[in-house]
Enzyme design. Structure first.
Site, short mmCIF file in Angstrom:
data_model
loop_
_atom_site.label_atom_id
_atom_site.label_comp_id
_atom_site.label_asym_id
_atom_site.label_seq_id
_atom_site.Cartn_x
_atom_site.Cartn_y
_atom_site.Cartn_z
CG LEU A 46 -0.86 -1.94 2.92
CD1 LEU A 46 0.08 -2.59 3.65
CD2 LEU A 46 -2.48 -1.84 3.71
CG ASP A 47 -3.60 4.24 0.92
OD1 ASP A 47 -4.81 3.59 -0.81
OD2 ASP A 47 -4.76 5.03 1.10
N PRO A 48 0.46 3.88 -0.40
CG PRO A 48 0.91 4.84 -2.77
CD PRO A 48 -0.29 4.83 -1.92
CB ALA A 50 -0.56 2.28 4.73
#
EC number: 5.4.99.25
Length: 301
Positions: A46-48, A50
Site C-alpha cells: 500500500l502507498d504510504p 493509503a
C-alpha cells in the site's frame, strides 16, 4: 555449526489496518519486531498515504503470500476532479488543471471502459523497475519514462457517492497489480477534466478485512508479550482459494519430506492445485495427480 535464527518460530497471519503516513515495509518490520518473529512479509504493498488491509505473514505463512497477492482486492477511494498531479495522488504537485466538471451520468458512462480486462500504465511514481531501477527513484530525478501498459482484471468499478462537483467516491474490486492512482488519472483524462486520488483505503484483500484488522497502536502496546498472539490468524487462511485435501498418515510423512504423498480427494481434478492437511494442520501445497499431491511448497510447522 549452523547459526540459529533469532526470534520465535511462529507462523500465521496478522491483519493490520494500516494508517496513512507509513510505508508497508515499515509496518512489516514493526510487526516482526513486536511478535519477535523469525520471518515476516506482506501480501500487497500500500502507498504510504493509503490506509486499510495490510496482511502480514509470519514464519511459514510467508509461503502462502503469492496466493493472497493473486486474490481479488477491494478499494474505496475518492478522485479529485479538475487536477492532474505528478504522482497521480494528493502527495504530488498539481501540473495541470481544468474547469470542466462532468455530471454523474457522464462518470457512469466512462466507468464502463475500466471494467473487465483492461490495460493500465503504472504511475511515474511507482515501484515498477526500469532498467534495474525503481520508477519512483527516476521520477524524483526528473526523468520521464514511457512505462509499459500492464493487464489488469477489474471485477467491478462503481460510483458510490458524489459529495460535490469536485469529488467522486468510487469502489473497485480488482485482481493483482492494480494501481488505483492510474484509474483516477485515466478516468480524469477520459472525462476530459483530469483527476487524481485524494484518499484511498483497501477495504479487503482475499479473506482479510480492514475492519477486522488491528491498529499499530495495539501492536506497539502488546509488543514482546504473549498478549499479541491472540491476533495471529491461521496460516491456511492464505490458502482459502485452494481446495483442501486430507493426507493419509503415510502421505503426510512423504509430503513433509518433499515427496508426492497420498491424499483423500473428492471433487479435485487431475492437475489442479490444492493443499494437504493432516490432523488439522497444513502440510503442503502442490498439484493433485492420481491420488497424490505433488508438493511445490512444504510447511514446517
Amino acid at each position: 555449526m549452523a547459526r540459529s535464527k533469532k526470534g520465535r518460530a511462529i507462523s500465521g497471519w496478522v491483519v493490520i489496518d494500516k494508517p496513512a503516513g507509513i510505508t508497508s515495509t515499515a509496518v512489516v518490520n514493526k510487526v516482526k519486531w513486536a511478535f519477535d518473529a523469525q520471518k515476516a512479509g506482506h501480501a500487497g504493498t500500500l502507498d504510504p498515504a493509503a490506509t486499510g488491509v495490510l496482511a502480514v505473514a509470519l514464519g511459514e505463512a510467508t509461503k502462502t503470500v503469492p496466493y493472497i497477492t493473486d486474490a481479488l482486492k477491494c478499494y474505496r477511494f475518492v478522485v479529485r476532479l479538475g487536477q492532474a498531479t505528478t504522482t497521480d495522488d494528493a502527495e504530488g504537485a498539481v501540473v495541470e488543471s481544468s474547469d470542466l466538471r462532468p455530471d454523474d451520468a457522464a462518470i457512469e458512462a466512462a466507468l464502463v471502459a475500466f471494467r473487465g480486462d483492461i490495460e493500465q500504465i503504472p504511475p511515474q511514481f511507482s515501484a515498477v523497475k526500469v532498467d534495474g531501477e525503481r520508477a519512483y527513484d527516476l521520477a524524483r530525478e526528473g526523468v520521464e519514462m514511457d512505462l509499459v501498459a500492464r493487464p489488469l482484471w477489474v471485477e467491478s468499478l462503481d460510483l458510490i457517492a458524489r459529495p460535490d462537483a469536485d469529488h467522486v467516491e468510487l469502489e473497485m474490486v480488482c485482481g493483482k497489480g492494480g494501481y488505483v492512482r492510474s484509474i483516477a488519472r485515466d478516468l480524469g483524462r477520459a472525462l476530459g477534466c483530469l483527476g487524481h486520488v485524494l484518499w484511498l483505503r483497501r477495504v479487503w484483500s482475499g479473506p482479510f478485512e480492514a475492519d477486522k484488522g488491528i491498529s499499530l497502536e495495539v501492536v506497539e502496546a502488546g509488543a514482546k508479550t504473549d498478549a499479541l498472539d491472540v491476533h495471529i490468524l491461521p496460516l491456511e487462511l492464505g490458502l482459502a482459494d485452494l481446495p483442501e485435501l486430507p493426507a493419509t498418515p503415510e502421505g503426510a510423512a512423504r509430503l513433509k519430506n518433499g515427496n508426492p504423498g497420498m491424499v483423500i480427494a473428492s471433487s479435485v481434478e487431475y492437475g489442479e492445485e490444492a493443499w494437504a492437511s493432516y490432523q488439522g494442520k497444513p502440510v503442503a501445497v502442490g498439484i493433485y495427480k492420481a491420488g497424490e499431491l505433488h508438493p511445490s511448497r512444504v510447511f514446517n510447522i
